[in-house]
Enzyme design. Sequence first.
Site, PDB file in Angstrom:
ATOM      1  N   LYS A  13      43.113  -9.060  -3.417  1.00  6.39           N
ATOM      2  CA  LYS A  13      42.906  -8.713  -4.814  1.00  6.39           C
ATOM      3  C   LYS A  13      42.709  -9.966  -5.497  1.00  6.39           C
ATOM      4  O   LYS A  13      42.966 -11.097  -5.070  1.00  6.39           O
ATOM      5  CB  LYS A  13      44.550  -8.408  -5.355  1.00  6.39           C
ATOM      6  CG  LYS A  13      44.982  -6.999  -5.022  1.00  6.39           C
ATOM      7  CD  LYS A  13      46.169  -6.610  -5.318  1.00  6.39           C
ATOM      8  CE  LYS A  13      46.939  -5.321  -5.435  1.00  6.39           C
ATOM      9  NZ  LYS A  13      46.188  -4.044  -5.517  1.00  6.39           N
ATOM     10  N   ARG A  19      50.149   3.816   1.234  1.00 11.41           N
ATOM     11  CA  ARG A  19      49.966   5.513   1.824  1.00 11.41           C
ATOM     12  C   ARG A  19      50.645   5.272   3.421  1.00 11.41           C
ATOM     13  O   ARG A  19      50.877   6.231   4.071  1.00 11.41           O
ATOM     14  CB  ARG A  19      48.871   6.002   1.553  1.00 11.41           C
ATOM     15  CG  ARG A  19      47.745   5.134   2.158  1.00 11.41           C
ATOM     16  CD  ARG A  19      46.247   5.649   1.479  1.00 11.41           C
ATOM     17  NE  ARG A  19      46.203   5.046   0.231  1.00 11.41           N
ATOM     18  CZ  ARG A  19      44.954   5.496  -0.671  1.00 11.41           C
ATOM     19  NH1 ARG A  19      44.011   6.079  -0.339  1.00 11.41           N
ATOM     20  NH2 ARG A  19      44.989   4.847  -1.978  1.00 11.41           N
TER      21      ARG A  19
HETATM   22  N1  BES Z   1      49.906  -1.531  -5.389  1.00 16.34           N
HETATM   23  C1  BES Z   1      48.737  -1.143  -5.622  1.00 16.34           C
HETATM   24  C2  BES Z   1      48.382  -0.180  -6.794  1.00 16.34           C
HETATM   25  C3  BES Z   1      48.701  -0.709  -8.083  1.00 16.34           C
HETATM   26  C4  BES Z   1      47.735  -1.161  -8.912  1.00 16.34           C
HETATM   27  C5  BES Z   1      50.230  -0.808  -8.658  1.00 16.34           C
HETATM   28  C6  BES Z   1      48.355  -1.443 -10.197  1.00 16.34           C
HETATM   29  C7  BES Z   1      50.432  -1.133  -9.603  1.00 16.34           C
HETATM   30  C8  BES Z   1      49.439  -1.590 -10.812  1.00 16.34           C
HETATM   31  C9  BES Z   1      48.069  -0.333  -4.250  1.00 16.34           C
HETATM   32  O1  BES Z   1      48.497  -0.804  -3.362  1.00 16.34           O
HETATM   33  C10 BES Z   1      46.373  -0.427  -4.530  1.00 16.34           C
HETATM   34  O2  BES Z   1      46.229  -1.628  -4.411  1.00 16.34           O
HETATM   35  N2  BES Z   1      45.713   0.394  -4.456  1.00 16.34           N
HETATM   36  C11 BES Z   1      44.415   0.370  -4.393  1.00 16.34           C
HETATM   37  C12 BES Z   1      43.994   1.645  -3.681  1.00 16.34           C
HETATM   38  C13 BES Z   1      42.500   1.549  -3.237  1.00 16.34           C
HETATM   39  C14 BES Z   1      42.096   0.599  -2.316  1.00 16.34           C
HETATM   40  C15 BES Z   1      41.875   2.884  -2.744  1.00 16.34           C
HETATM   41  C16 BES Z   1      43.942   0.785  -5.695  1.00 16.34           C
HETATM   42  O3  BES Z   1      44.513   1.357  -6.680  1.00 16.34           O
HETATM   43  O4  BES Z   1      42.784  -0.145  -6.341  1.00 16.34           O
HETATM   44 ZN    ZN Z   2      47.607  -2.355  -2.405  1.00 14.97          ZN
END
Ligand code: BES
Ligand code: ZN
Length: 478
Positions: free
Chosen positions: A258, A332
């Site tokens: 990230k 997931r």
């Molecule tokens: N933990 C994150 C989602 C999240 C984002 C939680 C902002 C709280 C605040 C999750 O694991 C994630 O990174 N999801 C990705 C999925 C994508 C790569 C398909 C996302 O939402 O960008």
């Molecule tokens: Zn994530």
Amino acid sequence: MSTIQIKKINKANLNNRIVIVSGDKDIAAIGLSKEQSAFVKNQIKLEKKSITVNTYDGFIFIYIIENKKTHFLTLEQCRLAGNGFLGAINSQKITKIQVEDISRKNLETLAFVEGLALGNYQFIKYRASAKNETNSLNTIEVLSEGISKSEIELLGIQVDAVYLSRDLVNEPLSFLTAAQLGKEVQKMGKEAGFKVDVFNKAKIESLKMGGLLAVNKGSIDPPVFITMEHKPKGAVNKKPYIFVGKGVVYDTGGLSLKPTEGMATMKCDMGGAGAVAGALYAIAKANLPVWVIGLAPVTDNRPDGNAVVPGDVITISDGTTVEVLNTDAEGRLILSDALVYAQKYDPLFVVDLATLTGAAARAIGRYGIVALGTATDDFDKLKASGNQVHERLVEFPLWDDYSELLKSDIADIKNIGGITAGATTAAKFLERFTTYPWVHLDIAGPAFLDAPDAYRGKGGTGSGVRLLFDFIRTKAEV
Ligand code: BES
Ligand code: ZN
Ligand code: ZN
């Protein structure tokens, strides 16, 4: 943990009090002097709903219940009003306040007390000046003919559970590793009286939880899988309700790293597990006659020499193979093992809670919870609880059309969809592992706040605790 006492009293005995009234006619019952009365009437003319009267002996805070479009919104207004008095109470260093229900509106008064109690939460244990910064308010006494002692007790339990859940979310990874989260839930279980089992890595390996193990591959800390159980004698249900919570104690994204801004708050990524632990705490402490199980797969998600790489194929505990094309879609993967594990209980209904997608947060912000699922009656009941406690559910589609977005060239499925409908493709992924009525709650929007939002505060909100507790209370009819 910071805490606040809420208790019922039968006689007015404090100088500092809050009175809840429904309108002008109740003002006479407050017992104000002539001058005070004139002042209050003038404030009412100015359409003030929250009024502060400084008497020589203390303060009388008056809240005039404001009727909103629906009864649910009126209750939420009461919570906001309760929170609204905290600034004055704490700046006057008041430790104990009495809330007197002159209006005889029980639910409104309870909601007001709830807002007052929840808004008083602080997470300041890491500050040198914590002692000086601690809110003075520590006790709320409720004077009401209509509200029973047990209703007040249940409110106190619920507030404690939200505090605990917020603490877990606010704790950084430097304290709250996967193993530590297991220990904290064990402590909660001891205190409230629910059973906790923490599976170690060897056990997780023997269960072939390939999703949880894959996400953990880049970590120096081993994963845990937490099971919680409240099984009272004489439970109203023969099959259990199961709550499953995403427990990513820190989400760096893994090798699909990230960016800094997106990563900074990712200690919140175990908010689902925190909500489930909080809910079990409240349900067990209240000894509700309902059989409830909590499950939480727990790990951090990090890049490392040994981390899972984009393109890897992993195998979930039911044998499904997954092409991991983005290691940041890790929630997931660990949840699918937990949903498979839930099958062995033959549950009545399963709810999973997860800070799962940025897409859910972008779609509705902090104002609600994105919900998708296959359950029917219990989905409606969960929505009703959401309105009751103002953790509102917004249902997104779970149409089969979306499944094609998860097709993989080389495995059964891949772990990402396209650029659209991110909350739905995540839920479609999870749906594959469910064989029972199920609802998925994406709490990415409300679980953690960068800016304060009334009684929900700043940081961890405990999103989901009050929702699940209310839902089980309706099953228990208390
Ligand atoms: N933990 C994150 C989602 C999240 C984002 C939680 C902002 C709280 C605040 C999750 O694991 C994630 O990174 N999801 C990705 C999925 C994508 C790569 C398909 C996302 O939402 O960008
Ligand atoms: Zn994530
Ligand atoms: Zn995550």
